[in-house]
Scaffold this motif. Structure first.
Motif, PDB file in Angstrom:
ATOM      1  N   GLN A 118       4.489  -4.390  -1.293  1.00  0.00           N
ATOM      2  CA  GLN A 118       4.566  -2.944  -1.083  1.00  0.00           C
ATOM      3  C   GLN A 118       3.208  -2.269  -1.287  1.00  0.00           C
ATOM      4  OE1 GLN A 118       7.990  -0.608  -2.126  1.00  0.00           O
ATOM      5  NE2 GLN A 118       8.979  -2.383  -3.113  1.00  0.00           N
ATOM      6  N   SER A 119       2.406  -2.781  -2.195  1.00  0.00           N
ATOM      7  CA  SER A 119       1.068  -2.204  -2.384  1.00  0.00           C
ATOM      8  C   SER A 119       0.221  -2.377  -1.130  1.00  0.00           C
ATOM      9  CB  SER A 119       0.376  -2.866  -3.574  1.00  0.00           C
ATOM     10  OG  SER A 119       1.080  -2.614  -4.774  1.00  0.00           O
ATOM     11  N   THR A 120       0.312  -3.528  -0.491  1.00  0.00           N
ATOM     12  CA  THR A 120      -0.428  -3.774   0.749  1.00  0.00           C
ATOM     13  C   THR A 120       0.049  -2.852   1.862  1.00  0.00           C
ATOM     14  OG1 THR A 120      -0.759  -6.089   0.121  1.00  0.00           O
ATOM     15  CG2 THR A 120      -1.061  -5.524   2.439  1.00  0.00           C
ATOM     16  N   LEU A 121       1.367  -2.678   1.967  1.00  0.00           N
ATOM     17  CA  LEU A 121       1.898  -1.782   2.995  1.00  0.00           C
ATOM     18  C   LEU A 121       1.420  -0.346   2.788  1.00  0.00           C
ATOM     19  CD1 LEU A 121       5.598  -3.048   3.283  1.00  0.00           C
ATOM     20  CD2 LEU A 121       3.754  -3.387   4.929  1.00  0.00           C
ATOM     21  N   ARG A 122       1.396   0.112   1.565  1.00  0.00           N
ATOM     22  CA  ARG A 122       0.939   1.484   1.303  1.00  0.00           C
ATOM     23  C   ARG A 122      -0.543   1.646   1.617  1.00  0.00           C
ATOM     24  NH1 ARG A 122       4.203   0.735  -3.276  1.00  0.00           N
ATOM     25  NH2 ARG A 122       2.365   0.407  -4.596  1.00  0.00           N
ATOM     26  N   ASP A 123      -1.330   0.611   1.302  1.00  0.00           N
ATOM     27  CA  ASP A 123      -2.758   0.674   1.597  1.00  0.00           C
ATOM     28  C   ASP A 123      -3.021   0.669   3.105  1.00  0.00           C
ATOM     29  OD1 ASP A 123      -3.314   0.731  -1.091  1.00  0.00           O
ATOM     30  OD2 ASP A 123      -3.689  -1.439  -1.244  1.00  0.00           O
ATOM     31  N   LEU A 124      -2.246  -0.122   3.838  1.00  0.00           N
ATOM     32  CA  LEU A 124      -2.458  -0.229   5.277  1.00  0.00           C
ATOM     33  C   LEU A 124      -2.057   1.033   6.023  1.00  0.00           C
ATOM     34  CD1 LEU A 124      -1.298  -3.909   6.025  1.00  0.00           C
ATOM     35  CD2 LEU A 124      -3.633  -3.005   6.088  1.00  0.00           C
ATOM     36  N   PHE A 125      -0.946   1.622   5.634  1.00  0.00           N
ATOM     37  CA  PHE A 125      -0.402   2.741   6.402  1.00  0.00           C
ATOM     38  C   PHE A 125      -0.567   4.094   5.691  1.00  0.00           C
ATOM     39  CE2 PHE A 125       2.001  -1.035   7.709  1.00  0.00           C
ATOM     40  CZ  PHE A 125       1.764  -1.019   9.078  1.00  0.00           C
ATOM     41  N   GLY A 126      -1.145   4.099   4.506  1.00  0.00           N
ATOM     42  CA  GLY A 126      -1.348   5.347   3.803  1.00  0.00           C
ATOM     43  C   GLY A 126      -0.063   5.983   3.308  1.00  0.00           C
ATOM     44  N   TRP A 127       0.935   5.182   3.048  1.00  0.00           N
ATOM     45  CA  TRP A 127       2.221   5.706   2.594  1.00  0.00           C
ATOM     46  C   TRP A 127       2.162   6.062   1.117  1.00  0.00           C
ATOM     47  CZ3 TRP A 127       5.309   1.155   5.144  1.00  0.00           C
ATOM     48  CH2 TRP A 127       5.412   1.392   6.510  1.00  0.00           C
ATOM     49  N   GLU A 128       3.026   6.992   0.745  1.00  0.00           N
ATOM     50  CA  GLU A 128       3.238   7.337  -0.651  1.00  0.00           C
ATOM     51  C   GLU A 128       4.687   7.051  -1.017  1.00  0.00           C
ATOM     52  OE1 GLU A 128       0.925   8.240  -2.662  1.00  0.00           O
ATOM     53  OE2 GLU A 128      -0.707   8.546  -1.204  1.00  0.00           O
ATOM     54  N   PHE A 129       4.984   7.214  -2.297  1.00  0.00           N
ATOM     55  CA  PHE A 129       6.372   6.998  -2.748  1.00  0.00           C
ATOM     56  C   PHE A 129       7.321   7.953  -2.021  1.00  0.00           C
ATOM     57  CE2 PHE A 129       9.915   8.075  -5.600  1.00  0.00           C
ATOM     58  CZ  PHE A 129      10.477   6.808  -5.763  1.00  0.00           C
ATOM     59  N   GLY A 130       8.392   7.417  -1.453  1.00  0.00           N
ATOM     60  CA  GLY A 130       9.366   8.204  -0.728  1.00  0.00           C
ATOM     61  C   GLY A 130       9.102   8.307   0.759  1.00  0.00           C
ATOM     62  N   ASP A 131       7.946   7.806   1.216  1.00  0.00           N
ATOM     63  CA  ASP A 131       7.637   7.870   2.644  1.00  0.00           C
ATOM     64  C   ASP A 131       8.272   6.743   3.445  1.00  0.00           C
ATOM     65  OD1 ASP A 131       6.127  10.091   2.151  1.00  0.00           O
ATOM     66  OD2 ASP A 131       4.197   9.036   2.155  1.00  0.00           O
ATOM     67  N   TYR A 132       8.755   5.730   2.782  1.00  0.00           N
ATOM     68  CA  TYR A 132       9.280   4.562   3.507  1.00  0.00           C
ATOM     69  C   TYR A 132      10.447   3.972   2.722  1.00  0.00           C
ATOM     70  CZ  TYR A 132       6.763   1.793   0.007  1.00  0.00           C
ATOM     71  OH  TYR A 132       6.319   1.240  -1.174  1.00  0.00           O
ATOM     72  N   TRP A 133      11.210   3.156   3.433  1.00  0.00           N
ATOM     73  CA  TRP A 133      12.327   2.439   2.794  1.00  0.00           C
ATOM     74  C   TRP A 133      11.982   0.969   2.690  1.00  0.00           C
ATOM     75  CZ3 TRP A 133      15.285  -1.644   4.623  1.00  0.00           C
ATOM     76  CH2 TRP A 133      16.392  -1.988   3.835  1.00  0.00           C
ATOM     77  N   PHE A 134      12.281   0.385   1.532  1.00  0.00           N
ATOM     78  CA  PHE A 134      12.049  -1.040   1.339  1.00  0.00           C
ATOM     79  C   PHE A 134      13.261  -1.617   0.620  1.00  0.00           C
ATOM     80  CE2 PHE A 134      10.183  -4.912  -0.362  1.00  0.00           C
ATOM     81  CZ  PHE A 134       9.330  -5.311   0.669  1.00  0.00           C
ATOM     82  N   PRO A 135      13.783  -2.745   1.085  1.00  0.00           N
ATOM     83  CA  PRO A 135      15.001  -3.297   0.469  1.00  0.00           C
ATOM     84  C   PRO A 135      14.788  -3.663  -0.996  1.00  0.00           C
ATOM     85  CG  PRO A 135      14.000  -4.892   1.964  1.00  0.00           C
ATOM     86  CD  PRO A 135      13.289  -3.597   2.189  1.00  0.00           C
ATOM     87  N   ASP A 136      15.793  -3.401  -1.815  1.00  0.00           N
ATOM     88  CA  ASP A 136      15.745  -3.717  -3.241  1.00  0.00           C
ATOM     89  C   ASP A 136      16.251  -5.137  -3.445  1.00  0.00           C
ATOM     90  OD1 ASP A 136      15.669  -3.755  -5.956  1.00  0.00           O
ATOM     91  OD2 ASP A 136      17.254  -2.272  -6.271  1.00  0.00           O
ATOM     92  N   ILE A 137      15.402  -5.985  -4.000  1.00  0.00           N
ATOM     93  CA  ILE A 137      15.770  -7.378  -4.190  1.00  0.00           C
ATOM     94  C   ILE A 137      16.809  -7.539  -5.299  1.00  0.00           C
ATOM     95  CG2 ILE A 137      13.940  -7.843  -5.852  1.00  0.00           C
ATOM     96  CD1 ILE A 137      15.204 -10.263  -3.150  1.00  0.00           C
ATOM     97  N   ARG A 138      16.822  -6.614  -6.269  1.00  0.00           N
ATOM     98  CA  ARG A 138      17.730  -6.750  -7.416  1.00  0.00           C
ATOM     99  C   ARG A 138      19.093  -6.139  -7.091  1.00  0.00           C
ATOM    100  NH1 ARG A 138      14.194  -5.426 -12.787  1.00  0.00           N
ATOM    101  NH2 ARG A 138      16.152  -6.090 -13.753  1.00  0.00           N
ATOM    102  N   THR A 139      19.762  -6.758  -6.128  1.00  0.00           N
ATOM    103  CA  THR A 139      21.082  -6.340  -5.680  1.00  0.00           C
ATOM    104  C   THR A 139      21.925  -7.579  -5.443  1.00  0.00           C
ATOM    105  OG1 THR A 139      20.333  -6.319  -3.383  1.00  0.00           O
ATOM    106  CG2 THR A 139      20.220  -4.225  -4.593  1.00  0.00           C
ATOM    107  N   LEU A 140      23.180  -7.376  -5.082  1.00  0.00           N
ATOM    108  CA  LEU A 140      24.055  -8.500  -4.763  1.00  0.00           C
ATOM    109  C   LEU A 140      23.528  -9.309  -3.581  1.00  0.00           C
ATOM    110  CD1 LEU A 140      26.668 -10.055  -5.313  1.00  0.00           C
ATOM    111  CD2 LEU A 140      27.872  -8.399  -3.876  1.00  0.00           C
ATOM    112  N   PRO A 141      23.141  -8.693  -2.455  1.00  0.00           N
ATOM    113  CA  PRO A 141      22.555  -9.496  -1.375  1.00  0.00           C
ATOM    114  C   PRO A 141      21.276 -10.223  -1.798  1.00  0.00           C
ATOM    115  CG  PRO A 141      23.212  -7.340  -0.555  1.00  0.00           C
ATOM    116  CD  PRO A 141      23.341  -7.291  -2.039  1.00  0.00           C
TER     117      PRO A 141
END
Length: 545
Positions: A118-141
């Protein structure tokens, strides 16, 4: 050569079988003890439905995942020739060296908000918290994905062996009837391999139900987390036993489901032609696709986690790596080594006793002992603690009566009860290994030893043990690694202030100190590689063209 009716080996077999069955019997006897407790009423009205639903969804997702991945990779490596096949046919078992809870820690650190992805994605696209959705690994799936990554080799190993055994005559007969490769696979090979595939899925599901570290860290409430919570947080052994009994029911259902689903169907190979077929050549796009299909499970299940663990351990590893790490390693090796030595000795005596008696009773005793591997560690821990604690209190009372002072808990406070739990859980691993090797020794060697005046004990010591040396080492190594990775029983039963590498990794990860947990986790993975190297060499040598 038959043993007498009251052979010492038969008495040993009966004693070991009774001790192995005691934890399960203890759970069953405490199921309705004291009626319905307030804790159980609270659990049944609040979290029990969630325990059941999550356990069922885990079984469904993991079963489908390991089935698809295991069968696909087995079919490709067994029946086709493509770039990298010789490497993948043995390397695909390597994810078994990584415990599921270690996989969970690694991918959580890798995919979390401050992680490298996620840090790499934010650096590449200039995203901030809340600008994108990323799946949460700590779930049942996410938990399903972790289990699939590490458990698919169970299906791969069994399915591949089935495909190789059934390859030549049946498939050639199908092709002479005009079937294409895909239709022959679905109509002939897959049905014939069905028992092996379902057996592999059942093993994976039993490991899933037995897991505690992954589901606890991902906050996915299952029966194992409920057992731990009822015992330690609520202090109610009856509620813990009732949850353990329900979990045991899940496991028994898995063991019976495939046999019932078969009905009267049989899966015999009626042709005598069992030579492996020459693999179909896959080149070009098909070859690249086959290589990619085998590379992805290996990369996600072993290569990437191992590299991430190594990086974390070298850069931000456990700050207490020195003396503390040596103490943890000593504790882990002490438990694993003690259990392995006792387990191999008992397995040798049980297997040899069954060989001598050649009766269904002795074989049944060994099968009873072997059922322990199907029982989750959390169930065994509860089943062991209940009778051992009662015995401890009785011994303390007697000691105080005789000597005037109370010595405290003699068994529960040491490692003896923990080693007992390990033996109940993993003795089957050693027993199956020794039995399979002992069966390859011709009975004429027993007769020859007897004609030379050797008794049963001398025959075992001077004839069979040297021939079984390699198998005994393998059996001990398998038990050793299983004990090193075992988490639920260790967490519940370890003595006070007695940590192991597995409990250290879990504790640090629970405190969100994932980088520090990498040191102990990497040590567990490295130890787990030892038996897999031996297994991989056998797989690589099983098919030479």
């Amino acid at each position: 050569m038959r043993a007498s009716t009251y052979s010492p080996l038969l008495i040993i077999g009966i004693a070991v079988a009774l001790l192995a069955g005691l934890p399960v019997a203890s759970v069953g006897l405490n199921l309705f003890a004291g009626g319905t407790s307030e804790t159980w009423s609270h659990l049944s009205h609040t979290v029990l439905p969630e325990y059941i639903a999550n356990s069922l969804w885990l079984c469904l997702g993991v079963g489908l995942g390991v089935g698809v991945v295991g069968v696909a990779t087995a079919w490709l490596t067994a029946m086709h020739d493509f770039p990298g096949r010789r490497f993948f046919e043995w390397a695909l078992v390597l994810p078994l060296a990584v415990p599921a809870y270690v996989m969970a820690y690694v991918y959580t650190d890798f995919l979390q908000f401050v992680g490298p992805v996620q840090s790499t994605l934010r650096d590449l696209f200039g995203w901030e918290f809340g600008d994108y959705w990323f799946p949460d690994i700590r779930t049942l799936p996410g938990a399903m994905a972790m289990f699939v990554c590490v458990l698919y080799p169970y299906v791969y190993l069994l399915a591949r062996a089935a495909f190789l055994e059934r390859a030549s005559g049946m498939l050639e007969a199908a092709r002479t009837l005009g079937m294409g490769p895909w239709r022959a696979f679905f109509m002939v090979s897959l049905p014939l391999a069905r028992p092996a595939i379902v057996a592999g899925i059942a093993l994976a599901l039993m490991e899933t139900l037995a897991d505690y570290g992954t589901v606890a860290y991902f906050a996915v409430n299952t029966f194992t987390t409920g057992i731990y919570r009822a015992w330690f947080s609520l202090g109610d052994r009856i509620a813990a036993a009732q949850l353990a009994a329900m979990l045991l029911g899940f496991v028994l259902f898995l063991l019976m489901a495939e046999r019932i689903s078969r009905g009267r169907a049989r899966y015999h190979n009626t042709t005598g032609r069992n030579r492996p077929m020459a693999g179909a050549q896959l080149r070009g796009i098909k070859g690249v696709a086959a290589t990619f299909a085998c590379a992805m499970p290996l990369f996600l299940g072993f290569v990437l986690p191992a590299l991430l663990l190594l990086k974390m351990a070298l850069t931000d590893g456990d700050a207490q790596f020195g003396e503390r790490f040596l103490i943890l390693s000593r504790n882990s090796f002490l438990l694993a080594g003690t259990t392995a030595c006792i387990g191999v000795l008992l397995a040798l005596l049980l297997a040899y006793g069954a060989r001598l008696s050649q009766t269904s009773f002795s074989a049944g005793l060994n099968r009873l002992v072997g059922l322990g591997y199907a029982v989750p560690g959390a169930v065994i821990a509860v089943g062991v603690l209940i009778p051992v604690t009662r015995l401890d209190h009785w011994l303390s009372g007697q000691w105080e009566t005789w000597f005037g002072h109370n010595p405290g808990l003699l068994l529960t406070g040491g490692i003896a009860a923990l080693v007992y739990a390990y033996l109940v859980r993993f003795l089957a691993v050693a027993l199956h290994t020794v039995e399979s090797s002992l069966a390859k020794i011709t009975p004429s060697m027993d007769d020859a030893a007897r004609s030379l005046g050797l008794g049963q004990g001398e025959t075992l010591r001077r004839v069979h043990t040297p021939l079984l040396r390699g198998s005994l080492l393998t059996a001990g190594l398998l038990v050793f690694v299983d004990v090193m990775k075992e988490l639920p029983a260790t967490l519940v039963m370890r003595p006070f202030n007695f940590d192991t590498l597995a409990t250290q990794a879990y504790t640090l990860a629970s405190d969100e100190r994932l980088a520090e947990a990498s040191t102990a986790s990497l040590a567990i993975v490295l130890v787990g590689l030892l038996p897999l190297v031996l297994l991989s060499r056998q797989i690589s040598a099983s098919r030479r063209r």
